[in-house]
Design an enzyme around this catalytic site. Structure first.
Site, PDB file in Angstrom:
ATOM      1  N   TRP A  17       0.854  -1.183   0.000  1.00 25.51           N
ATOM      2  CA  TRP A  17       0.000   0.000   0.000  1.00 25.51           C
ATOM      3  C   TRP A  17       0.896   1.242   0.000  1.00 25.51           C
ATOM      4  CZ3 TRP A  17      -5.081  -0.249  -0.721  1.00 25.51           C
ATOM      5  CH2 TRP A  17      -5.820   0.923  -0.540  1.00 25.51           C
ATOM      6  N   HIS A  47       0.521  -4.929   7.154  1.00 30.01           N
ATOM      7  CA  HIS A  47      -0.501  -5.137   6.121  1.00 30.01           C
ATOM      8  C   HIS A  47       0.132  -5.589   4.811  1.00 30.01           C
ATOM      9  CE1 HIS A  47      -3.523  -3.337   8.801  1.00 30.01           C
ATOM     10  NE2 HIS A  47      -2.445  -2.723   9.256  1.00 30.01           N
ATOM     11  N   HIS A  51      -3.219 -10.745   4.694  1.00 34.10           N
ATOM     12  CA  HIS A  51      -3.214 -10.313   6.095  1.00 34.10           C
ATOM     13  C   HIS A  51      -4.624 -10.026   6.600  1.00 34.10           C
ATOM     14  CE1 HIS A  51      -3.452  -6.458   4.001  1.00 34.10           C
ATOM     15  NE2 HIS A  51      -3.996  -5.981   5.117  1.00 34.10           N
ATOM     16  N   ASP A  53      -7.033  -7.502   9.183  1.00 31.81           N
ATOM     17  CA  ASP A  53      -7.128  -6.237   9.903  1.00 31.81           C
ATOM     18  C   ASP A  53      -7.846  -6.490  11.226  1.00 31.81           C
ATOM     19  OD1 ASP A  53      -6.037  -4.905   7.772  1.00 31.81           O
ATOM     20  OD2 ASP A  53      -7.913  -3.943   7.147  1.00 31.81           O
ATOM     21  N   HIS A  57      -6.961  -1.140  13.687  1.00 29.40           N
ATOM     22  CA  HIS A  57      -6.479  -0.522  12.443  1.00 29.40           C
ATOM     23  C   HIS A  57      -7.174   0.827  12.186  1.00 29.40           C
ATOM     24  CE1 HIS A  57      -4.619  -0.169   8.628  1.00 29.40           C
ATOM     25  NE2 HIS A  57      -5.519  -0.763   7.877  1.00 29.40           N
ATOM     26  N   HIS A 162     -14.059   0.226   6.128  1.00 29.87           N
ATOM     27  CA  HIS A 162     -13.353  -0.300   7.309  1.00 29.87           C
ATOM     28  C   HIS A 162     -14.126  -0.001   8.590  1.00 29.87           C
ATOM     29  CE1 HIS A 162      -9.615  -0.719   4.800  1.00 29.87           C
ATOM     30  NE2 HIS A 162      -9.405  -1.712   5.643  1.00 29.87           N
ATOM     31  N   GLU A 174      -7.441  -9.578   3.764  1.00 32.39           N
ATOM     32  CA  GLU A 174      -7.090  -8.859   2.540  1.00 32.39           C
ATOM     33  C   GLU A 174      -5.890  -9.528   1.870  1.00 32.39           C
ATOM     34  OE1 GLU A 174      -6.487  -5.212   4.694  1.00 32.39           O
ATOM     35  OE2 GLU A 174      -8.502  -4.495   4.247  1.00 32.39           O
TER      36      GLU A 174
HETATM   37 ZN   LIG Z   1      -5.061  -4.271   6.098  1.00 28.29          ZN
END
Ligand SMILES: [Zn+2]
Length: 212
Positions: A17, A47, A51, A53, A57, A162, A174
């Site tokens: 990311w 992440h 992975h 969350d 997060h 989220h 994810e």
């Molecule tokens: Zn994540």
């Protein structure tokens, strides 16, 4: 019993990311050189690759990844293929005849093709779950939702999806890779590394095809 690995391999150069740490593996001991053993130092964000969350997060007082109920992470899961979808919203989910009582929903999109192409670039236009889709997931009693790119939420608008999922205690997984995997019902096992105090953690995820 067939075990299908739906995890991404984490390696240096792998897309992350934007703004997250670059993945680095550094050999700090090598057999024959200065040591009897090989030892690697790993640097990566929580992440990276496949992975989970945790609520922490996006929620200041949320719990960390070690507090996620393991019973959510292991059990019957439905994999649906939405190859024509550009977004996952409530209207789309309504059309999929997802049976009542589905607790773990895995959504295969065209994102999975990127992984099979060994993609090294981060794509901003990946298929993601919009907030209406997240609310649909909450309303239908789903406890875990798995997606095949590095976020459940669209790039540039990560908050709403989220917040909706994490406030409801739903576990987003994810960075799954469903390339070559047929839709259907499987037994999912998805266990994150036990990183105390972390808001996420890489996981190894597998599907067991109970009919084979
Ligand atoms: Zn994540």
């Amino acid at each position: 019993m067939a075990i299908i690995d739906i995890s991404l391999g984490i390696k240096p150069g792998f897309p992350v990311w934007p703004g997250h740490p670059v993945i680095r593996f550094t050999s700090i001991q090598q057999i024959g050189k200065d040591s009897k053993a090989n030892v690697t130092q790993i640097e990566l964000g929580a992440h990276s690759g496949t992975h989970l969350d945790a609520p922490l997060h996006f929620l200041k007082d949320g719990f960390d990844v070690t507090a996620i109920d393991l019973e959510i992470l292991v059990g019957s899961a439905l994999l649906i293929d939405v190859a024509n979808a550009e977004v996952i919203d409530a209207d789309l989910l309504d059309t999929l005849s997802i049976p009542k009582g589905t607790e773990r929903l895995l959504i295969k999109t065209t994102n999975s093709q990127l992984w099979s192409e060994n993609e090294i670039v981060f794509h901003k236009d990946f298929v993601a779950i919009e907030d209406s889709g997240a609310r649909w997931i909450v309303e239908h009693g789903i406890r875990l939702v798995g997606v095949d790119y590095l976020s459940v939420a669209p790039y540039g608008n990560t908050g709403p999806t989220h917040y909706t999922l994490l406030r409801a205690g739903i576990v987003p997984v994810e960075g799954l890779n469903f390339d070559g995997v047929q839709e259907g019902r499987y037994h999912l096992i998805c266990l994150p590394i036990k990183l105390e105090g972390c808001e996420g953690a890489p996981a190894r995820a597998v599907l067991i095809d109970v009919d084979k």
